[in-house]
Design a protein around this motif. Structure first.
Motif, PDB file in Angstrom:
ATOM      1  N   GLU A 158     -21.642 -43.916  -1.173  1.00  0.00           N
ATOM      2  CA  GLU A 158     -20.655 -44.213  -2.214  1.00  0.00           C
ATOM      3  C   GLU A 158     -19.535 -43.171  -2.273  1.00  0.00           C
ATOM      4  OE1 GLU A 158     -20.607 -47.020  -4.067  1.00  0.00           O
ATOM      5  OE2 GLU A 158     -22.345 -47.659  -2.901  1.00  0.00           O
ATOM      6  N   LEU A 159     -19.921 -41.897  -2.220  1.00  0.00           N
ATOM      7  CA  LEU A 159     -18.909 -40.840  -2.328  1.00  0.00           C
ATOM      8  C   LEU A 159     -18.321 -40.449  -0.980  1.00  0.00           C
ATOM      9  CD1 LEU A 159     -20.559 -38.471  -4.971  1.00  0.00           C
ATOM     10  CD2 LEU A 159     -18.935 -40.351  -5.339  1.00  0.00           C
ATOM     11  N   GLY A 160     -18.977 -40.819   0.105  1.00  0.00           N
ATOM     12  CA  GLY A 160     -18.474 -40.472   1.431  1.00  0.00           C
ATOM     13  C   GLY A 160     -18.666 -39.010   1.802  1.00  0.00           C
ATOM     14  N   LEU A 161     -19.616 -38.324   1.157  1.00  0.00           N
ATOM     15  CA  LEU A 161     -19.873 -36.928   1.513  1.00  0.00           C
ATOM     16  C   LEU A 161     -20.561 -36.866   2.874  1.00  0.00           C
ATOM     17  CD1 LEU A 161     -21.114 -35.496  -1.915  1.00  0.00           C
ATOM     18  CD2 LEU A 161     -18.810 -35.414  -0.940  1.00  0.00           C
ATOM     19  N   TRP A 162     -20.450 -35.718   3.533  1.00  0.00           N
ATOM     20  CA  TRP A 162     -21.045 -35.537   4.850  1.00  0.00           C
ATOM     21  C   TRP A 162     -22.375 -34.793   4.791  1.00  0.00           C
ATOM     22  CZ3 TRP A 162     -22.089 -37.004   9.376  1.00  0.00           C
ATOM     23  CH2 TRP A 162     -22.599 -36.136  10.331  1.00  0.00           C
ATOM     24  N   ARG A 163     -22.487 -33.811   3.874  1.00  0.00           N
ATOM     25  CA  ARG A 163     -23.730 -33.040   3.813  1.00  0.00           C
ATOM     26  C   ARG A 163     -24.026 -32.589   2.402  1.00  0.00           C
ATOM     27  NH1 ARG A 163     -25.351 -28.691   6.957  1.00  0.00           N
ATOM     28  NH2 ARG A 163     -26.342 -27.592   5.279  1.00  0.00           N
ATOM     29  N   LEU A 164     -25.333 -32.375   2.158  1.00  0.00           N
ATOM     30  CA  LEU A 164     -25.808 -31.815   0.904  1.00  0.00           C
ATOM     31  C   LEU A 164     -26.587 -30.549   1.221  1.00  0.00           C
ATOM     32  CD1 LEU A 164     -27.166 -35.026  -0.880  1.00  0.00           C
ATOM     33  CD2 LEU A 164     -24.910 -33.957  -1.116  1.00  0.00           C
ATOM     34  N   ASP A 165     -26.418 -29.559   0.374  1.00  0.00           N
ATOM     35  CA  ASP A 165     -27.153 -28.308   0.493  1.00  0.00           C
ATOM     36  C   ASP A 165     -28.077 -28.165  -0.704  1.00  0.00           C
ATOM     37  OD1 ASP A 165     -25.827 -27.309   2.837  1.00  0.00           O
ATOM     38  OD2 ASP A 165     -24.083 -26.878   1.579  1.00  0.00           O
ATOM     39  N   GLY A 166     -29.088 -27.358  -0.541  1.00  0.00           N
ATOM     40  CA  GLY A 166     -30.005 -27.039  -1.623  1.00  0.00           C
ATOM     41  C   GLY A 166     -30.744 -25.760  -1.304  1.00  0.00           C
ATOM     42  N   ASP A 167     -31.560 -25.319  -2.236  1.00  0.00           N
ATOM     43  CA  ASP A 167     -32.435 -24.186  -1.954  1.00  0.00           C
ATOM     44  C   ASP A 167     -33.746 -24.353  -2.707  1.00  0.00           C
ATOM     45  OD1 ASP A 167     -32.217 -22.851  -4.596  1.00  0.00           O
ATOM     46  OD2 ASP A 167     -30.217 -22.281  -3.958  1.00  0.00           O
ATOM     47  N   ILE A 168     -34.771 -23.718  -2.166  1.00  0.00           N
ATOM     48  CA  ILE A 168     -36.128 -23.842  -2.693  1.00  0.00           C
ATOM     49  C   ILE A 168     -36.735 -22.449  -2.760  1.00  0.00           C
ATOM     50  CG2 ILE A 168     -38.433 -24.801  -2.258  1.00  0.00           C
ATOM     51  CD1 ILE A 168     -36.985 -26.988  -0.548  1.00  0.00           C
ATOM     52  N   ILE A 169     -37.431 -22.145  -3.834  1.00  0.00           N
ATOM     53  CA  ILE A 169     -38.169 -20.887  -3.923  1.00  0.00           C
ATOM     54  C   ILE A 169     -39.375 -20.976  -2.985  1.00  0.00           C
ATOM     55  CG2 ILE A 169     -39.481 -19.348  -5.438  1.00  0.00           C
ATOM     56  CD1 ILE A 169     -37.704 -20.320  -7.744  1.00  0.00           C
ATOM     57  N   ARG A 227     -35.677 -17.164  -0.698  1.00  0.00           N
ATOM     58  CA  ARG A 227     -34.910 -18.363  -1.037  1.00  0.00           C
ATOM     59  C   ARG A 227     -34.751 -19.130   0.266  1.00  0.00           C
ATOM     60  NH1 ARG A 227     -28.555 -18.126  -2.715  1.00  0.00           N
ATOM     61  NH2 ARG A 227     -28.310 -20.300  -3.340  1.00  0.00           N
ATOM     62  N   ILE A 228     -35.300 -20.343   0.313  1.00  0.00           N
ATOM     63  CA  ILE A 228     -35.220 -21.175   1.515  1.00  0.00           C
ATOM     64  C   ILE A 228     -33.995 -22.077   1.376  1.00  0.00           C
ATOM     65  CG2 ILE A 228     -36.361 -22.914   2.934  1.00  0.00           C
ATOM     66  CD1 ILE A 228     -39.037 -21.880   1.753  1.00  0.00           C
ATOM     67  N   LEU A 229     -33.077 -21.944   2.312  1.00  0.00           N
ATOM     68  CA  LEU A 229     -31.864 -22.761   2.317  1.00  0.00           C
ATOM     69  C   LEU A 229     -32.148 -24.042   3.082  1.00  0.00           C
ATOM     70  CD1 LEU A 229     -29.355 -19.903   3.165  1.00  0.00           C
ATOM     71  CD2 LEU A 229     -30.038 -20.740   0.902  1.00  0.00           C
ATOM     72  N   VAL A 230     -31.862 -25.170   2.467  1.00  0.00           N
ATOM     73  CA  VAL A 230     -32.095 -26.475   3.090  1.00  0.00           C
ATOM     74  C   VAL A 230     -30.810 -27.287   3.058  1.00  0.00           C
ATOM     75  CG1 VAL A 230     -34.574 -26.528   2.579  1.00  0.00           C
ATOM     76  CG2 VAL A 230     -32.958 -27.461   0.913  1.00  0.00           C
ATOM     77  N   GLY A 231     -30.723 -28.242   3.971  1.00  0.00           N
ATOM     78  CA  GLY A 231     -29.553 -29.106   4.018  1.00  0.00           C
ATOM     79  C   GLY A 231     -29.877 -30.421   4.697  1.00  0.00           C
ATOM     80  N   VAL A 232     -29.036 -31.393   4.433  1.00  0.00           N
ATOM     81  CA  VAL A 232     -29.169 -32.707   5.051  1.00  0.00           C
ATOM     82  C   VAL A 232     -27.759 -33.266   5.262  1.00  0.00           C
ATOM     83  CG1 VAL A 232     -29.368 -33.992   2.869  1.00  0.00           C
ATOM     84  CG2 VAL A 232     -30.418 -34.927   4.938  1.00  0.00           C
ATOM     85  N   THR A 233     -27.569 -33.945   6.382  1.00  0.00           N
ATOM     86  CA  THR A 233     -26.276 -34.580   6.647  1.00  0.00           C
ATOM     87  C   THR A 233     -26.429 -36.092   6.530  1.00  0.00           C
ATOM     88  OG1 THR A 233     -26.646 -34.841   9.013  1.00  0.00           O
ATOM     89  CG2 THR A 233     -25.665 -32.741   8.283  1.00  0.00           C
ATOM     90  N   ALA A 234     -25.303 -36.759   6.454  1.00  0.00           N
ATOM     91  CA  ALA A 234     -25.328 -38.223   6.447  1.00  0.00           C
ATOM     92  C   ALA A 234     -26.002 -38.736   7.714  1.00  0.00           C
ATOM     93  CB  ALA A 234     -23.904 -38.771   6.332  1.00  0.00           C
ATOM     94  N   GLU A 235     -25.796 -38.050   8.828  1.00  0.00           N
ATOM     95  CA  GLU A 235     -26.422 -38.427  10.096  1.00  0.00           C
ATOM     96  C   GLU A 235     -27.946 -38.291  10.021  1.00  0.00           C
ATOM     97  OE1 GLU A 235     -25.981 -35.885  13.854  1.00  0.00           O
ATOM     98  OE2 GLU A 235     -24.391 -37.407  14.022  1.00  0.00           O
ATOM     99  N   ASP A 236     -28.440 -37.239   9.347  1.00  0.00           N
ATOM    100  CA  ASP A 236     -29.888 -37.064   9.161  1.00  0.00           C
ATOM    101  C   ASP A 236     -30.458 -38.183   8.281  1.00  0.00           C
ATOM    102  OD1 ASP A 236     -29.793 -34.548  10.482  1.00  0.00           O
ATOM    103  OD2 ASP A 236     -29.476 -33.488   8.587  1.00  0.00           O
TER     104      ASP A 236
END
Length: 182
Positions: free
Chosen positions: A118-129, A164-173
């Motif tokens: 819907e928004l056309g974003l390419w990637r999302l980031d996050g972090d996990i303890i 702090r674990i850095l995580v991410g996902v792309t539209a391709e993923d």
């Protein structure tokens, strides 16, 4: 409203504030979330709510079940960088008895579908303890996110330091996971 299979994401309403205020002051809940928690007043929760109206770079929702509508948590896309198509995502489920029942996965899948389709974003980031195994299993194990790095000793909880674990996902993923919606 942004509809998933078992949940919907909707705007935060004034009637949600007492519950959100209670969660904001729940030390056990915040133990597994990033950031620092200070006891907050209902007035500060109202001030936060008032700021949501004019903040195009930060979208915050409550998570509501579809079966018998009840608010069970919050989700967001924040620090949206429209030029580069990236945002930071976070989520919190409030009631402990609702965890492990698929609501978290449906929320993350719903946020990804909205962000990418819907928004056309390419990637999302996050972090996990580091000690939040449930979040790691959800994001990395079930929702296609990848661990992209660590910041050693970033979080201080219960008298010790956690990465702090850095995580991410792309539209391709995300594309191979779209069968979730079938």
């Amino acid at each position: 409203m942004i509809r998933g299979r078992r949940i919907q994401l909707r705007a935060v309403e004034e009637g949600d504030l007492p519950l959100l205020h209670r969660w904001a002051n729940d030390a056990e809940l915040w133990r597994n979330l990033g950031g620092w928690r200070f006891p907050s007043s209902l007035d500060s929760t109202r001030a936060w709510f008032a700021g949501l109206k004019s903040d195009a770079a930060n979208h915050r929702w409550v998570i509501e079940t579809l079966e018998e509508p009840q608010v069970i948590g919050t989700a967001n896309l924040v620090n949206i960088d429209w030029k580069n198509g990236v945002a930071f995502h976070g989520m919190m489920l409030g009631p402990m008895d609702l965890r492990g029942k698929g609501y978290g996965r449906d929320t993350v899948m719903t946020v990804m579908r909205y962000a990418f389709d819907e928004l056309g974003l390419w990637r999302l980031d996050g972090d996990i303890i580091e000690d939040n195994a449930a979040s790691h299993a959800l994001y990395v194990g079930k929702c296609g996110w990848r661990e992209e790095g660590r910041q050693r000793g970033w979080h201080y909880r219960a008298g010790r330091r956690w990465d702090r674990i850095l995580v991410g996902v792309t539209a391709e993923d995300y594309r191979p996971l779209e069968s979730y919606w079938a």
